[in-house]
Design a protein around this motif. Structure first.
Motif, PDB file in Angstrom:
ATOM      1  N   ALA A  14     127.487 -81.076   6.187  1.00  0.00           N
ATOM      2  CA  ALA A  14     126.483 -81.708   5.544  1.00  0.00           C
ATOM      3  C   ALA A  14     125.735 -80.599   4.980  1.00  0.00           C
ATOM      4  CB  ALA A  14     125.509 -82.319   6.346  1.00  0.00           C
ATOM      5  N   LYS A  87     126.227 -85.422   2.010  1.00  0.00           N
ATOM      6  CA  LYS A  87     125.639 -85.777   3.189  1.00  0.00           C
ATOM      7  C   LYS A  87     126.811 -86.602   3.899  1.00  0.00           C
ATOM      8  CE  LYS A  87     121.414 -87.113   0.162  1.00  0.00           C
ATOM      9  NZ  LYS A  87     120.763 -87.952  -0.345  1.00  0.00           N
ATOM     10  N   SER A 125     128.104 -83.919  10.304  1.00  0.00           N
ATOM     11  CA  SER A 125     126.545 -83.825  10.259  1.00  0.00           C
ATOM     12  C   SER A 125     126.292 -82.807  11.270  1.00  0.00           C
ATOM     13  CB  SER A 125     126.047 -85.361  10.735  1.00  0.00           C
ATOM     14  OG  SER A 125     126.420 -85.751  12.042  1.00  0.00           O
TER      15      SER A 125
END
Length: 125
Positions: A14, A87, A125
């Motif tokens: 990310a 993202k 993430s």
């Protein structure tokens, strides 16, 4: 006839960046609107970005505005998607698409003239 081959997908953290490429075969590449769609697992295919035949007009999904940039090089028969500030929700298979019509390109999933086979982008993430 136009054939589309995507490349550049992969795994990125990310906040990172990737650049997708779509190489097109066919002498009439420069006359086509080009664009990118994506499909996340279990979800419908959605529009990401489009660019007119000359490169003079572009359109983006709200979810990627300010982060993604579409461009094309008609001399190389290639369209690019520069993806920044990625993202986890950007994780999807990204498909290159081509059609003669610009005005409704983003809504022509069913009627799109040509599709590539896709390249997977995974954002951790």
């Amino acid at each position: 006839q136009v054939q589309l081959v995507e490349s550049g997908g992969g795994l990125v953290q990310a906040g990172g960046s990737l650049r997708l490429s779509c190489a097109a075969s066919g002498r009439t590449f420069s006359s086509y609107t080009m664009g990118w769609f994506r499909q996340a697992s279990g979800k419908e295919r959605e529009f990401v970005a489009a660019i007119s035949w000359s490169g003079g007009r572009t359109n983006y999904a709200d979810s990627v505005k300010g982060r993604f940039t579409i461009s094309r090089d008609n001399a190389k028969n290639t369209v690019y998607l520069q993806m920044n500030s990625l993202k986890p929700e950007d994780t999807a298979v990204y498909y290159c698409a081509a059609d003669k019509v610009y005005r409704t390109f983003w809504s022509r999933i069913q009627g799109m003239e040509y599709w590539g086979k896709g390249t997977l982008v995974t954002v951790s993430s």
